[in-house]
Design a protein around this motif. Structure first.
Motif, PDB file in Angstrom:
ATOM      1  N   ASP A   3      -7.504  -5.129   3.229  1.00  0.00           N
ATOM      2  CA  ASP A   3      -6.337  -4.666   3.981  1.00  0.00           C
ATOM      3  C   ASP A   3      -5.281  -5.762   3.996  1.00  0.00           C
ATOM      4  O   ASP A   3      -5.439  -6.816   3.388  1.00  0.00           O
ATOM      5  CB  ASP A   3      -6.733  -4.248   5.402  1.00  0.00           C
ATOM      6  N   ASP A  23       0.847  -1.195   0.000  1.00  0.00           N
ATOM      7  CA  ASP A  23       0.000   0.000   0.000  1.00  0.00           C
ATOM      8  C   ASP A  23       0.886   1.250   0.000  1.00  0.00           C
ATOM      9  O   ASP A  23       1.283   1.723   1.054  1.00  0.00           O
ATOM     10  CB  ASP A  23      -0.917   0.001   1.227  1.00  0.00           C
ATOM     11  N   ALA A  47      -3.247  -3.067  -1.755  1.00  0.00           N
ATOM     12  CA  ALA A  47      -4.226  -3.045  -0.664  1.00  0.00           C
ATOM     13  C   ALA A  47      -5.201  -1.893  -0.865  1.00  0.00           C
ATOM     14  O   ALA A  47      -4.803  -0.801  -1.293  1.00  0.00           O
ATOM     15  CB  ALA A  47      -3.512  -2.903   0.675  1.00  0.00           C
ATOM     16  N   ALA A  83      -8.035  -0.439   1.582  1.00  0.00           N
ATOM     17  CA  ALA A  83      -8.745  -0.533   2.865  1.00  0.00           C
ATOM     18  C   ALA A  83     -10.208  -0.128   2.725  1.00  0.00           C
ATOM     19  O   ALA A  83     -11.080  -0.656   3.426  1.00  0.00           O
ATOM     20  CB  ALA A  83      -8.048   0.356   3.893  1.00  0.00           C
ATOM     21  N   THR A 114      -2.259  -8.681  11.400  1.00  0.00           N
ATOM     22  CA  THR A 114      -1.329  -8.881  10.280  1.00  0.00           C
ATOM     23  C   THR A 114      -0.091  -9.635  10.738  1.00  0.00           C
ATOM     24  O   THR A 114       0.384 -10.566  10.066  1.00  0.00           O
ATOM     25  CB  THR A 114      -0.921  -7.520   9.679  1.00  0.00           C
TER      26      THR A 114
END
Length: 583
Positions: free
Chosen positions: A391, A370, A384, A386, A417
Protein backbone atom coordinates in the motif's frame (compact mmCIF):
# COMPACT_ATOMS: atom_id res chain seq x y z
CA UNK A 1 -12.12 18.09 -57.21
CA UNK A 2 -15.07 17.10 -59.36
CA UNK A 3 -18.50 17.71 -57.81
CA UNK A 4 -20.40 14.71 -56.46
CA UNK A 5 -23.92 14.38 -57.86
CA UNK A 6 -26.90 12.55 -56.40
CA UNK A 7 -28.69 9.54 -57.84
CA UNK A 8 -32.29 8.45 -58.21
CA UNK A 9 -32.06 5.14 -59.98
CA UNK A 10 -32.34 1.51 -59.10
CA UNK A 11 -29.78 0.18 -61.60
CA UNK A 12 -26.71 1.98 -60.30
CA UNK A 13 -25.24 -1.44 -59.51
CA UNK A 14 -24.73 -1.88 -63.25
CA UNK A 15 -22.31 1.03 -63.46
CA UNK A 16 -18.68 0.06 -63.06
CA UNK A 17 -16.37 2.23 -61.00
CA UNK A 18 -13.49 3.84 -62.90
CA UNK A 19 -9.99 2.41 -62.70
CA UNK A 20 -8.41 5.76 -61.89
CA UNK A 21 -7.65 6.60 -58.27
CA UNK A 22 -8.82 9.55 -56.19
CA UNK A 23 -7.60 13.12 -56.39
CA UNK A 24 -3.96 12.88 -55.27
CA UNK A 25 -3.68 16.59 -54.47
CA UNK A 26 -6.65 16.34 -52.10
CA UNK A 27 -5.14 13.28 -50.44
CA UNK A 28 -1.91 15.18 -49.80
CA UNK A 29 -3.82 18.07 -48.23
CA UNK A 30 -5.94 15.68 -46.14
CA UNK A 31 -2.87 13.81 -44.88
CA UNK A 32 -1.11 17.11 -44.09
CA UNK A 33 -4.14 18.35 -42.14
CA UNK A 34 -4.34 15.10 -40.12
CA UNK A 35 -0.61 15.27 -39.32
CA UNK A 36 -0.87 18.94 -38.32
CA UNK A 37 -3.75 18.17 -35.94
CA UNK A 38 -1.84 15.28 -34.37
CA UNK A 39 -4.52 12.84 -35.52
CA UNK A 40 -2.15 10.73 -37.65
CA UNK A 41 1.40 9.45 -37.16
CA UNK A 42 4.04 9.66 -39.89
CA UNK A 43 4.70 5.92 -39.53
CA UNK A 44 1.00 5.08 -39.94
CA UNK A 45 0.77 7.30 -43.03
CA UNK A 46 3.76 5.52 -44.59
CA UNK A 47 2.15 2.12 -43.90
CA UNK A 48 -1.15 3.25 -45.40
CA UNK A 49 0.57 4.61 -48.52
CA UNK A 50 2.32 1.25 -49.08
CA UNK A 51 -0.97 -0.63 -48.69
CA UNK A 52 -2.73 1.83 -50.97
CA UNK A 53 -0.20 1.13 -53.76
CA UNK A 54 -0.91 -2.60 -53.39
CA UNK A 55 -4.68 -2.49 -52.98
CA UNK A 56 -5.75 0.77 -54.65
CA UNK A 57 -8.60 2.93 -53.37
CA UNK A 58 -8.71 6.24 -51.58
CA UNK A 59 -6.36 7.21 -48.76
CA UNK A 60 -9.06 8.63 -46.39
CA UNK A 61 -11.15 5.46 -46.50
CA UNK A 62 -8.07 3.29 -46.03
CA UNK A 63 -6.88 5.27 -42.97
CA UNK A 64 -10.29 4.85 -41.31
CA UNK A 65 -10.54 1.17 -42.27
CA UNK A 66 -7.09 0.45 -40.77
CA UNK A 67 -8.08 2.19 -37.53
CA UNK A 68 -5.36 4.82 -37.90
CA UNK A 69 -7.81 7.74 -37.87
CA UNK A 70 -11.25 7.96 -36.29
CA UNK A 71 -14.32 8.50 -38.48
CA UNK A 72 -15.06 11.80 -36.76
CA UNK A 73 -11.52 13.17 -37.16
CA UNK A 74 -11.54 12.20 -40.83
CA UNK A 75 -14.95 13.79 -41.39
CA UNK A 76 -13.78 17.06 -39.81
CA UNK A 77 -10.64 17.17 -41.97
CA UNK A 78 -12.53 16.26 -45.16
CA UNK A 79 -14.99 19.07 -44.48
CA UNK A 80 -12.15 21.54 -43.87
CA UNK A 81 -10.04 20.54 -46.88
CA UNK A 82 -12.88 20.10 -49.38
CA UNK A 83 -15.01 22.96 -48.10
CA UNK A 84 -18.07 20.77 -47.46
CA UNK A 85 -20.49 20.88 -44.50
CA UNK A 86 -20.74 18.13 -41.88
CA UNK A 87 -24.11 16.62 -40.99
CA UNK A 88 -25.09 14.28 -38.18
CA UNK A 89 -27.62 11.51 -38.85
CA UNK A 90 -29.82 12.81 -36.02
CA UNK A 91 -30.24 16.08 -37.94
CA UNK A 92 -31.54 14.29 -41.06
CA UNK A 93 -35.30 14.06 -41.84
CA UNK A 94 -37.28 11.20 -40.35
CA UNK A 95 -38.16 9.84 -43.83
CA UNK A 96 -36.07 9.66 -47.02
CA UNK A 97 -36.82 11.77 -50.15
CA UNK A 98 -39.87 10.35 -51.90
CA UNK A 99 -38.64 10.77 -55.49
CA UNK A 100 -35.21 9.24 -55.04
CA UNK A 101 -35.21 5.50 -55.65
CA UNK A 102 -31.84 3.85 -55.14
CA UNK A 103 -30.49 0.36 -54.76
CA UNK A 104 -29.95 -0.27 -51.04
CA UNK A 105 -26.99 -2.46 -51.95
CA UNK A 106 -25.45 0.49 -53.80
CA UNK A 107 -26.07 2.85 -50.87
CA UNK A 108 -24.51 0.48 -48.33
CA UNK A 109 -21.51 -0.36 -50.52
CA UNK A 110 -20.59 3.29 -51.12
CA UNK A 111 -21.77 4.66 -47.73
CA UNK A 112 -24.09 7.29 -49.20
CA UNK A 113 -27.67 8.22 -48.39
CA UNK A 114 -30.04 10.78 -49.96
CA UNK A 115 -31.56 13.00 -47.27
CA UNK A 116 -33.45 15.69 -49.20
CA UNK A 117 -34.42 16.95 -52.65
CA UNK A 118 -35.88 19.77 -54.67
CA UNK A 119 -36.60 20.24 -58.38
CA UNK A 120 -32.98 20.78 -59.36
CA UNK A 121 -30.91 18.92 -56.79
CA UNK A 122 -30.70 16.10 -54.27
CA UNK A 123 -29.14 16.47 -50.82
CA UNK A 124 -26.79 13.59 -50.10
CA UNK A 125 -24.92 12.40 -47.03
CA UNK A 126 -21.63 10.87 -48.11
CA UNK A 127 -18.69 9.28 -46.25
CA UNK A 128 -16.19 9.58 -49.14
CA UNK A 129 -16.85 12.76 -51.17
CA UNK A 130 -13.72 12.15 -53.28
CA UNK A 131 -15.22 9.11 -55.03
CA UNK A 132 -15.71 10.43 -58.59
CA UNK A 133 -17.64 7.28 -59.57
CA UNK A 134 -20.51 8.38 -57.34
CA UNK A 135 -20.71 11.68 -59.22
CA UNK A 136 -21.09 9.91 -62.57
CA UNK A 137 -23.61 7.40 -61.23
CA UNK A 138 -25.80 10.01 -59.63
CA UNK A 139 -25.71 12.42 -62.56
CA UNK A 140 -26.65 9.68 -64.99
CA UNK A 141 -29.42 8.44 -62.72
CA UNK A 142 -31.17 11.72 -61.97
CA UNK A 143 -29.95 14.54 -64.13
CA UNK A 144 -29.98 16.55 -60.91
CA UNK A 145 -27.03 17.99 -59.05
CA UNK A 146 -26.20 17.34 -55.45
CA UNK A 147 -25.94 19.35 -52.27
CA UNK A 148 -23.24 17.22 -50.70
CA UNK A 149 -22.65 16.88 -46.95
CA UNK A 150 -20.13 14.70 -45.14
CA UNK A 151 -21.31 12.14 -42.59
CA UNK A 152 -19.77 9.39 -40.48
CA UNK A 153 -19.78 6.00 -42.21
CA UNK A 154 -21.31 4.29 -39.15
CA UNK A 155 -24.09 6.90 -38.92
CA UNK A 156 -24.84 6.60 -42.65
CA UNK A 157 -25.18 2.81 -42.25
CA UNK A 158 -27.66 3.36 -39.40
CA UNK A 159 -29.53 5.94 -41.49
CA UNK A 160 -29.82 3.58 -44.49
CA UNK A 161 -31.18 0.89 -42.17
CA UNK A 162 -33.65 3.41 -40.71
CA UNK A 163 -34.84 4.58 -44.13
CA UNK A 164 -34.83 1.37 -46.14
CA UNK A 165 -34.43 -1.52 -43.70
CA UNK A 166 -36.13 -2.61 -40.50
CA UNK A 167 -34.97 0.38 -38.48
CA UNK A 168 -32.15 -1.53 -36.80
CA UNK A 169 -29.00 0.22 -35.66
CA UNK A 170 -25.53 -1.28 -36.03
CA UNK A 171 -25.86 -2.59 -32.48
CA UNK A 172 -29.30 -4.02 -33.27
CA UNK A 173 -27.90 -5.86 -36.30
CA UNK A 174 -25.19 -7.45 -34.16
CA UNK A 175 -27.71 -8.50 -31.51
CA UNK A 176 -29.75 -10.36 -34.16
CA UNK A 177 -26.68 -12.46 -34.93
CA UNK A 178 -26.56 -13.76 -31.35
CA UNK A 179 -28.56 -16.97 -31.17
CA UNK A 180 -31.48 -17.14 -28.74
CA UNK A 181 -30.02 -20.25 -27.18
CA UNK A 182 -26.88 -18.27 -26.32
CA UNK A 183 -28.68 -15.72 -24.19
CA UNK A 184 -29.05 -17.75 -21.02
CA UNK A 185 -26.60 -17.31 -18.16
CA UNK A 186 -25.06 -20.73 -17.72
CA UNK A 187 -21.87 -22.32 -16.37
CA UNK A 188 -18.46 -20.67 -16.67
CA UNK A 189 -17.35 -22.67 -19.71
CA UNK A 190 -20.53 -21.75 -21.58
CA UNK A 191 -20.02 -18.09 -20.69
CA UNK A 192 -16.43 -18.26 -21.92
CA UNK A 193 -17.56 -19.77 -25.22
CA UNK A 194 -20.34 -17.21 -25.60
CA UNK A 195 -18.02 -14.27 -24.83
CA UNK A 196 -15.65 -15.57 -27.53
CA UNK A 197 -18.33 -15.62 -30.25
CA UNK A 198 -17.95 -13.07 -33.04
CA UNK A 199 -21.24 -11.18 -32.42
CA UNK A 200 -20.44 -10.58 -28.73
CA UNK A 201 -16.88 -9.50 -29.59
CA UNK A 202 -18.25 -7.06 -32.21
CA UNK A 203 -20.83 -5.81 -29.71
CA UNK A 204 -18.23 -4.94 -27.03
CA UNK A 205 -15.92 -3.43 -29.66
CA UNK A 206 -18.80 -1.25 -30.86
CA UNK A 207 -19.48 0.01 -27.32
CA UNK A 208 -15.79 1.00 -26.96
CA UNK A 209 -15.69 2.50 -30.46
CA UNK A 210 -18.72 4.69 -29.76
CA UNK A 211 -17.13 5.86 -26.53
CA UNK A 212 -14.06 6.98 -28.47
CA UNK A 213 -16.19 8.72 -31.12
CA UNK A 214 -18.12 10.67 -28.48
CA UNK A 215 -14.94 11.56 -26.50
CA UNK A 216 -16.25 9.73 -23.44
CA UNK A 217 -13.97 9.39 -20.41
CA UNK A 218 -15.86 6.44 -18.89
CA UNK A 219 -18.19 3.65 -20.00
CA UNK A 220 -20.74 2.50 -17.40
CA UNK A 221 -22.38 -0.91 -17.96
CA UNK A 222 -25.03 -1.50 -15.31
CA UNK A 223 -27.29 -4.59 -15.12
CA UNK A 224 -30.86 -4.22 -13.86
CA UNK A 225 -33.72 -6.70 -13.61
CA UNK A 226 -35.25 -5.94 -17.01
CA UNK A 227 -32.47 -4.11 -18.89
CA UNK A 228 -28.74 -3.67 -19.30
CA UNK A 229 -27.96 0.03 -19.08
CA UNK A 230 -25.02 1.58 -20.95
CA UNK A 231 -23.99 5.17 -20.22
CA UNK A 232 -21.05 7.29 -21.34
CA UNK A 233 -19.52 10.08 -19.26
CA UNK A 234 -18.86 12.89 -21.72
CA UNK A 235 -17.20 16.05 -20.41
CA UNK A 236 -18.13 15.00 -16.88
CA UNK A 237 -21.84 14.37 -17.57
CA UNK A 238 -23.41 10.90 -17.89
CA UNK A 239 -25.34 10.34 -21.15
CA UNK A 240 -27.59 7.31 -21.87
CA UNK A 241 -26.50 5.22 -24.86
CA UNK A 242 -28.09 2.44 -26.93
CA UNK A 243 -27.86 -0.74 -24.88
CA UNK A 244 -27.87 -4.49 -25.56
CA UNK A 245 -30.87 -6.49 -24.21
CA UNK A 246 -30.77 -7.74 -20.62
CA UNK A 247 -30.45 -11.32 -21.88
CA UNK A 248 -26.91 -10.54 -23.10
CA UNK A 249 -25.74 -9.15 -19.75
CA UNK A 250 -23.64 -12.18 -18.78
CA UNK A 251 -22.07 -12.48 -22.25
CA UNK A 252 -21.13 -8.80 -22.52
CA UNK A 253 -19.67 -8.59 -19.01
CA UNK A 254 -17.80 -11.88 -19.45
CA UNK A 255 -16.26 -10.59 -22.69
CA UNK A 256 -15.01 -7.45 -20.94
CA UNK A 257 -13.59 -9.53 -18.06
CA UNK A 258 -11.77 -11.81 -20.50
CA UNK A 259 -10.26 -8.75 -22.27
CA UNK A 260 -9.15 -7.37 -18.87
CA UNK A 261 -7.73 -10.78 -17.82
CA UNK A 262 -10.11 -11.03 -14.87
CA UNK A 263 -11.60 -14.19 -13.35
CA UNK A 264 -14.97 -14.69 -15.03
CA UNK A 265 -15.92 -17.38 -12.50
CA UNK A 266 -15.68 -14.88 -9.62
CA UNK A 267 -18.88 -12.84 -9.50
CA UNK A 268 -19.10 -12.19 -5.73
CA UNK A 269 -16.09 -9.91 -5.25
CA UNK A 270 -14.96 -6.66 -6.91
CA UNK A 271 -12.16 -6.99 -9.46
CA UNK A 272 -9.85 -4.53 -11.22
CA UNK A 273 -7.96 -4.92 -14.47
CA UNK A 274 -6.89 -3.08 -17.57
CA UNK A 275 -7.22 -3.45 -21.33
CA UNK A 276 -4.71 -2.13 -23.86
CA UNK A 277 -6.41 -1.57 -27.19
CA UNK A 278 -6.08 0.48 -30.39
CA UNK A 279 -9.35 2.04 -31.52
CA UNK A 280 -9.68 4.39 -34.50
CA UNK A 281 -6.06 5.39 -34.51
CA UNK A 282 -5.83 5.91 -30.75
CA UNK A 283 -3.74 3.86 -28.32
CA UNK A 284 -6.13 3.43 -25.40
CA UNK A 285 -5.56 2.16 -21.89
CA UNK A 286 -8.88 1.06 -20.37
CA UNK A 287 -9.02 0.70 -16.58
CA UNK A 288 -11.72 -1.84 -15.78
CA UNK A 289 -13.54 -2.09 -12.45
CA UNK A 290 -16.28 -4.60 -11.62
CA UNK A 291 -18.47 -4.75 -8.52
CA UNK A 292 -21.25 -7.26 -7.76
CA UNK A 293 -24.77 -5.83 -7.67
CA UNK A 294 -28.20 -7.38 -7.11
CA UNK A 295 -28.72 -8.22 -10.79
CA UNK A 296 -25.16 -8.98 -11.86
CA UNK A 297 -21.79 -7.28 -12.06
CA UNK A 298 -21.61 -3.55 -12.73
CA UNK A 299 -18.65 -2.60 -14.94
CA UNK A 300 -16.97 0.78 -15.35
CA UNK A 301 -14.23 1.29 -17.93
CA UNK A 302 -12.15 4.48 -17.77
CA UNK A 303 -10.59 5.44 -21.10
CA UNK A 304 -7.08 6.87 -20.90
CA UNK A 305 -5.90 8.19 -24.27
CA UNK A 306 -2.12 8.19 -23.80
CA UNK A 307 -1.47 10.07 -27.04
CA UNK A 308 -3.80 13.03 -26.47
CA UNK A 309 -2.58 14.01 -22.99
CA UNK A 310 -0.67 17.30 -23.02
CA UNK A 311 1.15 18.15 -19.81
CA UNK A 312 0.88 21.93 -20.09
CA UNK A 313 -0.26 24.25 -17.29
CA UNK A 314 -2.05 26.75 -19.55
CA UNK A 315 -3.92 23.92 -21.33
CA UNK A 316 -5.09 22.69 -17.92
CA UNK A 317 -6.60 26.10 -17.08
CA UNK A 318 -3.85 27.84 -15.07
CA UNK A 319 -4.19 31.60 -15.47
CA UNK A 320 -1.27 34.02 -15.86
CA UNK A 321 -1.99 35.33 -12.36
CA UNK A 322 -2.03 31.91 -10.64
CA UNK A 323 0.78 30.07 -12.45
CA UNK A 324 3.72 32.13 -11.06
CA UNK A 325 2.49 31.55 -7.47
CA UNK A 326 2.15 27.83 -8.13
CA UNK A 327 5.59 27.57 -9.75
CA UNK A 328 7.25 29.38 -6.79
CA UNK A 329 5.85 26.76 -4.40
CA UNK A 330 6.58 23.89 -6.80
CA UNK A 331 10.23 24.90 -7.12
CA UNK A 332 10.88 24.90 -3.37
CA UNK A 333 13.43 22.20 -2.48
CA UNK A 334 11.38 20.53 0.25
CA UNK A 335 7.91 20.54 1.76
CA UNK A 336 4.48 19.30 0.68
CA UNK A 337 2.31 20.51 -2.21
CA UNK A 338 -1.25 19.17 -2.17
CA UNK A 339 -3.90 19.10 -4.90
CA UNK A 340 -7.48 18.71 -3.64
CA UNK A 341 -10.84 18.05 -5.22
CA UNK A 342 -13.43 15.30 -5.68
CA UNK A 343 -12.91 12.15 -7.73
CA UNK A 344 -12.50 12.90 -11.42
CA UNK A 345 -11.51 16.55 -11.00
CA UNK A 346 -8.16 16.24 -12.79
CA UNK A 347 -5.93 16.16 -9.69
CA UNK A 348 -3.61 13.45 -11.01
CA UNK A 349 -3.21 15.18 -14.39
CA UNK A 350 -2.17 18.37 -12.57
CA UNK A 351 0.42 16.41 -10.57
CA UNK A 352 1.75 14.71 -13.73
CA UNK A 353 2.12 18.14 -15.34
CA UNK A 354 4.02 19.39 -12.29
CA UNK A 355 6.28 16.31 -12.36
CA UNK A 356 6.98 16.75 -16.09
CA UNK A 357 8.25 20.29 -15.32
CA UNK A 358 10.46 19.01 -12.49
CA UNK A 359 11.71 15.98 -14.43
CA UNK A 360 15.32 16.82 -15.24
CA UNK A 361 18.51 14.75 -15.30
CA UNK A 362 19.74 16.08 -11.97
CA UNK A 363 16.75 14.99 -9.84
CA UNK A 364 15.37 11.58 -8.95
CA UNK A 365 11.58 11.30 -8.88
CA UNK A 366 9.69 8.32 -7.47
CA UNK A 367 5.91 7.95 -7.43
CA UNK A 368 3.57 5.47 -5.78
CA UNK A 369 0.16 5.40 -7.46
CA UNK A 370 -3.02 3.36 -7.57
CA UNK A 371 -3.19 2.95 -10.51
CA UNK A 372 -0.33 4.31 -12.63
CA UNK A 373 -2.35 6.30 -15.16
CA UNK A 374 0.36 7.66 -17.47
CA UNK A 375 3.93 6.50 -17.88
CA UNK A 376 6.53 9.28 -17.97
CA UNK A 377 10.08 8.70 -19.19
CA UNK A 378 12.67 9.31 -16.47
CA UNK A 379 10.31 8.86 -13.49
CA UNK A 380 10.26 5.72 -11.33
CA UNK A 381 6.58 4.83 -10.95
CA UNK A 382 5.36 2.21 -8.46
CA UNK A 383 1.97 0.54 -8.77
CA UNK A 384 0.38 0.04 -5.34
CA UNK A 385 -1.07 -3.45 -4.78
CA UNK A 386 -3.00 -3.58 -1.51
CA UNK A 387 -3.84 -7.29 -1.97
CA UNK A 388 -0.17 -8.24 -1.54
CA UNK A 389 0.51 -5.67 1.17
CA UNK A 390 2.08 -3.02 -1.06
CA UNK A 391 0.00 0.00 0.00
CA UNK A 392 1.00 3.66 0.00
CA UNK A 393 2.52 3.56 3.50
CA UNK A 394 4.57 0.40 2.84
CA UNK A 395 5.87 1.71 -0.48
CA UNK A 396 6.75 5.08 1.07
CA UNK A 397 8.96 3.48 3.72
CA UNK A 398 11.01 1.87 0.95
CA UNK A 399 10.98 4.94 -1.29
CA UNK A 400 12.84 7.14 1.20
CA UNK A 401 15.73 4.62 1.20
CA UNK A 402 15.98 5.02 -2.60
CA UNK A 403 17.47 8.53 -2.20
CA UNK A 404 14.80 10.44 -4.15
CA UNK A 405 14.63 14.22 -4.49
CA UNK A 406 10.90 14.34 -5.27
CA UNK A 407 8.16 11.94 -4.15
CA UNK A 408 4.64 11.79 -5.52
CA UNK A 409 1.94 9.92 -3.56
CA UNK A 410 -1.26 9.15 -5.43
CA UNK A 411 -3.44 10.00 -2.43
CA UNK A 412 -3.10 10.66 1.30
CA UNK A 413 -5.73 8.16 2.40
CA UNK A 414 -4.86 7.63 6.05
CA UNK A 415 -2.86 8.95 8.99
CA UNK A 416 0.02 6.51 8.47
CA UNK A 417 0.59 7.64 4.87
CA UNK A 418 0.29 11.32 5.89
CA UNK A 419 2.84 10.92 8.70
CA UNK A 420 5.43 9.22 6.47
CA UNK A 421 4.90 11.91 3.81
CA UNK A 422 5.42 14.64 6.42
CA UNK A 423 8.55 12.89 7.72
CA UNK A 424 9.86 12.75 4.14
CA UNK A 425 9.24 16.49 3.72
CA UNK A 426 11.00 17.24 7.01
CA UNK A 427 14.08 15.31 5.87
CA UNK A 428 14.55 17.41 2.73
CA UNK A 429 12.24 15.90 0.10
CA UNK A 430 9.62 17.63 -2.03
CA UNK A 431 6.36 15.66 -1.68
CA UNK A 432 3.39 15.99 -4.04
CA UNK A 433 0.06 14.36 -3.23
CA UNK A 434 -3.74 14.64 -3.47
CA UNK A 435 -6.62 14.84 -1.00
CA UNK A 436 -10.35 14.45 -1.44
CA UNK A 437 -11.71 17.74 -0.07
CA UNK A 438 -14.08 20.40 -1.40
CA UNK A 439 -11.70 23.36 -1.17
CA UNK A 440 -8.04 24.25 -0.69
CA UNK A 441 -8.61 25.42 2.89
CA UNK A 442 -10.49 22.18 3.57
CA UNK A 443 -7.24 20.26 2.97
CA UNK A 444 -5.73 21.61 6.19
CA UNK A 445 -8.76 20.78 8.35
CA UNK A 446 -8.94 17.32 6.73
CA UNK A 447 -5.35 16.54 7.76
CA UNK A 448 -6.02 17.84 11.29
CA UNK A 449 -9.11 15.60 11.45
CA UNK A 450 -6.97 12.63 10.36
CA UNK A 451 -4.83 13.21 13.46
CA UNK A 452 -1.80 15.01 12.00
CA UNK A 453 -0.20 17.34 14.56
CA UNK A 454 -0.68 21.05 13.81
CA UNK A 455 3.02 21.90 14.24
CA UNK A 456 3.93 19.26 11.65
CA UNK A 457 1.49 20.79 9.15
CA UNK A 458 2.86 24.31 9.60
CA UNK A 459 6.41 22.99 9.13
CA UNK A 460 5.76 21.09 5.90
CA UNK A 461 2.73 22.29 3.88
CA UNK A 462 3.84 24.91 1.32
CA UNK A 463 0.66 25.23 -0.73
CA UNK A 464 -2.69 23.61 -1.50
CA UNK A 465 -4.37 23.75 -4.91
CA UNK A 466 -8.14 23.14 -5.04
CA UNK A 467 -9.70 22.40 -8.41
CA UNK A 468 -12.77 21.30 -10.37
CA UNK A 469 -13.44 20.57 -14.03
CA UNK A 470 -16.00 22.56 -16.05
CA UNK A 471 -17.12 21.98 -19.63
CA UNK A 472 -15.60 24.33 -22.22
CA UNK A 473 -17.71 26.10 -24.80
CA UNK A 474 -17.10 25.15 -28.43
CA UNK A 475 -15.67 28.55 -29.46
CA UNK A 476 -16.92 28.78 -33.05
CA UNK A 477 -20.57 28.31 -32.03
CA UNK A 478 -20.73 29.99 -28.60
CA UNK A 479 -23.40 32.69 -28.43
CA UNK A 480 -22.37 35.99 -26.81
CA UNK A 481 -24.96 38.06 -24.97
CA UNK A 482 -25.07 41.06 -22.68
CA UNK A 483 -25.36 40.16 -19.00
CA UNK A 484 -28.51 41.43 -17.29
CA UNK A 485 -28.41 43.75 -14.28
CA UNK A 486 -29.72 40.88 -12.13
CA UNK A 487 -26.87 38.56 -13.24
CA UNK A 488 -24.26 41.25 -12.64
CA UNK A 489 -25.63 41.87 -9.14
CA UNK A 490 -26.21 38.21 -8.22
CA UNK A 491 -22.74 36.97 -9.23
CA UNK A 492 -20.79 40.10 -8.37
CA UNK A 493 -19.46 40.43 -11.90
CA UNK A 494 -18.68 44.13 -11.62
CA UNK A 495 -15.82 43.47 -9.18
CA UNK A 496 -14.25 41.24 -11.85
CA UNK A 497 -14.80 43.76 -14.67
CA UNK A 498 -14.91 47.28 -13.25
CA UNK A 499 -16.05 49.09 -16.39
CA UNK A 500 -17.61 48.56 -19.79
CA UNK A 501 -20.44 46.30 -20.93
CA UNK A 502 -20.29 42.85 -19.36
CA UNK A 503 -20.87 39.98 -21.78
CA UNK A 504 -21.49 36.30 -21.01
CA UNK A 505 -21.79 33.28 -23.29
CA UNK A 506 -24.20 30.40 -23.79
CA UNK A 507 -23.72 27.08 -25.63
CA UNK A 508 -25.07 26.73 -29.15
CA UNK A 509 -25.46 23.08 -30.27
CA UNK A 510 -23.93 22.11 -33.62
CA UNK A 511 -23.44 18.95 -35.67
CA UNK A 512 -20.16 18.02 -33.99
CA UNK A 513 -21.08 19.27 -30.51
CA UNK A 514 -24.73 18.44 -29.74
CA UNK A 515 -24.40 20.08 -26.30
CA UNK A 516 -22.44 23.13 -27.46
CA UNK A 517 -19.57 22.11 -25.15
CA UNK A 518 -16.29 20.57 -26.28
CA UNK A 519 -13.73 19.36 -23.77
CA UNK A 520 -13.12 20.57 -20.22
CA UNK A 521 -10.93 23.06 -18.41
CA UNK A 522 -10.03 23.55 -14.76
CA UNK A 523 -11.23 26.19 -12.34
CA UNK A 524 -8.96 26.45 -9.34
CA UNK A 525 -7.87 28.21 -6.19
CA UNK A 526 -4.37 28.21 -4.72
CA UNK A 527 -3.76 28.58 -0.99
CA UNK A 528 -0.19 29.63 -0.23
CA UNK A 529 0.63 28.64 3.37
CA UNK A 530 2.39 31.74 4.75
CA UNK A 531 2.90 32.93 8.33
CA UNK A 532 -0.65 34.27 8.69
CA UNK A 533 -2.14 30.92 7.58
CA UNK A 534 0.27 28.98 9.83
CA UNK A 535 -0.91 31.03 12.81
CA UNK A 536 -4.54 30.07 12.04
CA UNK A 537 -3.54 26.40 11.69
CA UNK A 538 -1.93 26.45 15.14
CA UNK A 539 -5.20 27.91 16.48
CA UNK A 540 -7.16 25.07 14.75
CA UNK A 541 -9.22 27.61 12.81
CA UNK A 542 -12.06 26.37 10.62
CA UNK A 543 -11.67 26.07 6.86
CA UNK A 544 -13.96 29.09 6.48
CA UNK A 545 -11.70 31.24 8.66
CA UNK A 546 -8.60 30.06 6.77
CA UNK A 547 -10.27 30.83 3.44
CA UNK A 548 -11.31 34.32 4.56
CA UNK A 549 -7.74 35.12 5.58
CA UNK A 550 -6.38 33.73 2.28
CA UNK A 551 -8.88 35.82 0.29
CA UNK A 552 -7.87 38.90 2.23
CA UNK A 553 -4.30 38.14 1.18
CA UNK A 554 -5.25 37.91 -2.53
CA UNK A 555 -6.44 34.34 -3.12
CA UNK A 556 -9.08 33.97 -5.83
CA UNK A 557 -11.60 31.21 -5.06
CA UNK A 558 -12.64 28.50 -7.50
CA UNK A 559 -16.00 30.21 -7.93
CA UNK A 560 -14.33 33.52 -8.79
CA UNK A 561 -11.87 31.81 -11.15
CA UNK A 562 -14.85 30.19 -12.87
CA UNK A 563 -16.61 33.54 -13.25
CA UNK A 564 -13.47 35.05 -14.81
CA UNK A 565 -13.39 32.18 -17.32
CA UNK A 566 -17.12 32.63 -18.00
CA UNK A 567 -16.50 36.31 -18.78
CA UNK A 568 -13.68 35.26 -21.13
CA UNK A 569 -16.02 32.91 -23.03
CA UNK A 570 -14.28 29.70 -21.98
CA UNK A 571 -17.35 28.35 -20.15
CA UNK A 572 -20.78 29.42 -18.90
CA UNK A 573 -22.11 30.72 -15.60
CA UNK A 574 -24.32 27.60 -15.39
CA UNK A 575 -21.28 25.31 -15.60
CA UNK A 576 -19.47 27.22 -12.86
CA UNK A 577 -22.52 26.99 -10.59
CA UNK A 578 -22.91 23.28 -11.36
CA UNK A 579 -19.51 22.34 -9.97
CA UNK A 580 -18.88 24.87 -7.18
CA UNK A 581 -20.26 25.01 -3.67
CA UNK A 582 -21.99 28.32 -4.37
CA UNK A 583 -24.49 26.44 -6.53
Amino acid sequence: MRPCYAWTMADTDALAPPESGPDTESDVRIAAALLARGRLKDSDLARAERLRVETGGGLPGLLVKLGMVSERDMAEVLGEVLGLPLMAAKDCPEVPPTNVSLSVKFLKHHAICPVGEDEHSVAVLCADPQDAYLADAVRLATGREVRLAIGLRSEIADLIERYYGQGRSALGSIIEDVGEESREEDDVEHLRDLASEAPVIRLVNLLIQRAVETRASDIHIEPFETRLKVRYRIDGVLIDAESPPAALTAAVISRIKIMAKLNIAERRLPQDGRIMVRVQGKELDLRVSTVPTQHGESVVMRLLDRESVVFDFHSLGFTDALLPQFMRVLEQPHGILLVTGPTGSGKTTTLYTALSKLNTDDVKIITVEDPVEYQIEGINQIQAKAQIGLDFATALRSIVRQDPDIIMIGEMRDLETAKIAIQSALTGHLVLSTLHTNSAAGGITRLLDMGVEDYLLTSTINGILGQRLVRKLEPTHAERYEASAEEIEKFGLRRLQSEGTIHLYRPKPSTLTPTGYLGRTTIMEFLVVDDAIRKLVMQHATSGEIEREARARGMRTMHEDGLVKALAGLTTIEEVLRVTEEA
